[in-house]
Enzyme design. Structure first.
Site, PDB file in Angstrom:
ATOM      1  N   SER A 124       0.846  -1.185   0.000  1.00 17.23           N
ATOM      2  CA  SER A 124       0.000   0.000   0.000  1.00 17.23           C
ATOM      3  C   SER A 124       0.887   1.244   0.000  1.00 17.23           C
ATOM      4  O   SER A 124       1.687   1.427  -0.915  1.00 17.23           O
ATOM      5  CB  SER A 124      -0.961  -0.043   1.199  1.00 17.23           C
ATOM      6  OG  SER A 124      -1.970   0.934   1.063  1.00 17.23           O
ATOM      7  N   GLU A 214      -2.322  -2.947  -7.698  1.00 11.40           N
ATOM      8  CA  GLU A 214      -3.564  -3.168  -6.962  1.00 11.40           C
ATOM      9  C   GLU A 214      -4.005  -1.828  -6.401  1.00 11.40           C
ATOM     10  O   GLU A 214      -3.242  -0.864  -6.418  1.00 11.40           O
ATOM     11  CB  GLU A 214      -3.354  -4.188  -5.832  1.00 11.40           C
ATOM     12  CG  GLU A 214      -2.315  -3.802  -4.799  1.00 11.40           C
ATOM     13  CD  GLU A 214      -2.811  -2.850  -3.716  1.00 11.40           C
ATOM     14  OE1 GLU A 214      -3.987  -2.948  -3.313  1.00 11.40           O
ATOM     15  OE2 GLU A 214      -2.024  -1.987  -3.277  1.00 11.40           O
ATOM     16  N   HIS A 284      -5.401  -5.359  -1.194  1.00 11.23           N
ATOM     17  CA  HIS A 284      -6.136  -5.096   0.042  1.00 11.23           C
ATOM     18  C   HIS A 284      -7.347  -6.026   0.178  1.00 11.23           C
ATOM     19  O   HIS A 284      -7.852  -6.565  -0.795  1.00 11.23           O
ATOM     20  CB  HIS A 284      -6.648  -3.655   0.056  1.00 11.23           C
ATOM     21  CG  HIS A 284      -5.594  -2.612   0.212  1.00 11.23           C
ATOM     22  ND1 HIS A 284      -4.731  -2.269  -0.811  1.00 11.23           N
ATOM     23  CD2 HIS A 284      -5.277  -1.827   1.261  1.00 11.23           C
ATOM     24  CE1 HIS A 284      -3.925  -1.299  -0.388  1.00 11.23           C
ATOM     25  NE2 HIS A 284      -4.233  -1.013   0.866  1.00 11.23           N
TER      26      HIS A 284
END
Length: 309
Positions: A124, A214, A284
């Site tokens: 992330s 992602e 996630h």
């Protein structure tokens, strides 16, 4: 992008330092569970002072969070760095790594190149740190954070702990969208964070890479905007292939006329003539299989696989 090397394999008893380079801690129970998972594998896990600080949405001021990173990097006993959570703020720590003259990135005073040869684990917002480490030839791990690891299934946990022990990684399976196959160095990233690194010294060279992306919480029109920026900037021009993970919480609001997530991804990526494999188990809100940065991989869009060479 330069080829990267994994740090020396971890051994039971090795010391791992916990830092909070990005957002402030909100998930104390999840953090405790994550620490216990690492400790159950025989590793010593110790927190760097200041990990629980808060400055607005950040886990302390830039200077304080930068000091956490520097403490972990300069500790000769520390063999790995476990990032507590994502959010935002990692890129801010790297402003003093950048210069206006070649080389575009250099280590701050007190940090030697060999100090980076530690396992850096996170994803992330940690994309910025992973990309920065790759500029110095160190393969960090796009992998569960301490506050997300407790939600991982057994196969994902085993994949992570096999990786840090120096064992080879098995193939990942998804759904091929065509385009044949390609080999290249793997560059995993959160799409939003990576987009805001384009054109900065933190961005690795993208020629010949297998880009693995992602995201979370980005509506389809915002994914469209991000990918359009990649196209218009020329960033995708020489990429060898694209691996797509999970795009969670990205659906359009109910009653809002929109393209679907898949329609956006196919529209913005499908005409590039690249091998694309979608639905790979990383990202996630679900399975987040570890992906080392800068290792050689093969992406096979016919078989729907991502394999390590």
């Amino acid at each position: 992008m330069r080829s990267c090397q994994l740090p020396p394999p971890l051994q039971p008893g090795d010391l791992l330092r916990v830092i909070a380079p990005s957002g402030a801690l909100r998930e104390r129970a999840a953090l405790d569970q994550g620490v216990e998972i690492w400790r159950s594998r025989g590793y010593r896990v110790e927190f760097v002072a200041g990990y629980g600080d808060r400055w607005g949405y950040l886990a302390g001021t830039d200077a304080a969070r930068r000091a956490q990173l520097q403490t972990a990097l300069t500790d000769p006993e520390c063999k790995g760095i476990l990032c507590l959570r994502g959010g935002w703020g990692g890129s801010r720590l790297l402003e003093d790594w950048m210069t206006l003259q070649p080389p575009a990135m250099q280590l701050p005073d007190g940090i030697k190149p060999e100090s980076l040869a530690k396992w850096l684990v996170g994803f992330s917002d940690i994309t910025s740190l992973l990309w920065a480490f790759s500029q110095f030839g160190v393969a960090g791990l796009h992998a569960p954070l301490l506050t997300t690891i407790a939600h991982e299934p057994d196969w994902s946990l085993q994949r992570l702990f096999d990786c840090v022990a120096g064992k080879p990684l098995p193939t990942m399976h998804g759904n091929g969208w065509g385009g044949g196959k390609a080999t290249g160095l793997l560059l995993p990233a959160n799409l939003t964070v990576a987009t805001h690194l384009l054109g900065t010294p933190i961005q690795p060279a993208l020629d010949g890479v297998i880009l693995a992306i992602e995201d979370v919480g980005e509506a389809p029109y915002r994914l469209d905007r991000l990918l359009t920026h990649w196209r218009m900037s020329g960033a995708l021009q020489n990429v060898a292939g694209i691996a797509l993970g999970r795009f969670s919480q990205c659906q359009a609001p109910a009653g809002y006329e929109s393209l679907s997530i898949e329609e956006v991804l196919r529209d913005r990526l499908g005409d590039l003539g690249l091998p694309i494999v979608a639905d790979l188990p990383f990202g996630h809100d679900g399975e987040n299989g570890v992906l080392p940065v800068g290792l050689s991989v093969e992406l096979d869009a016919a078989a729907g696989t991502l394999s390590f060479c």
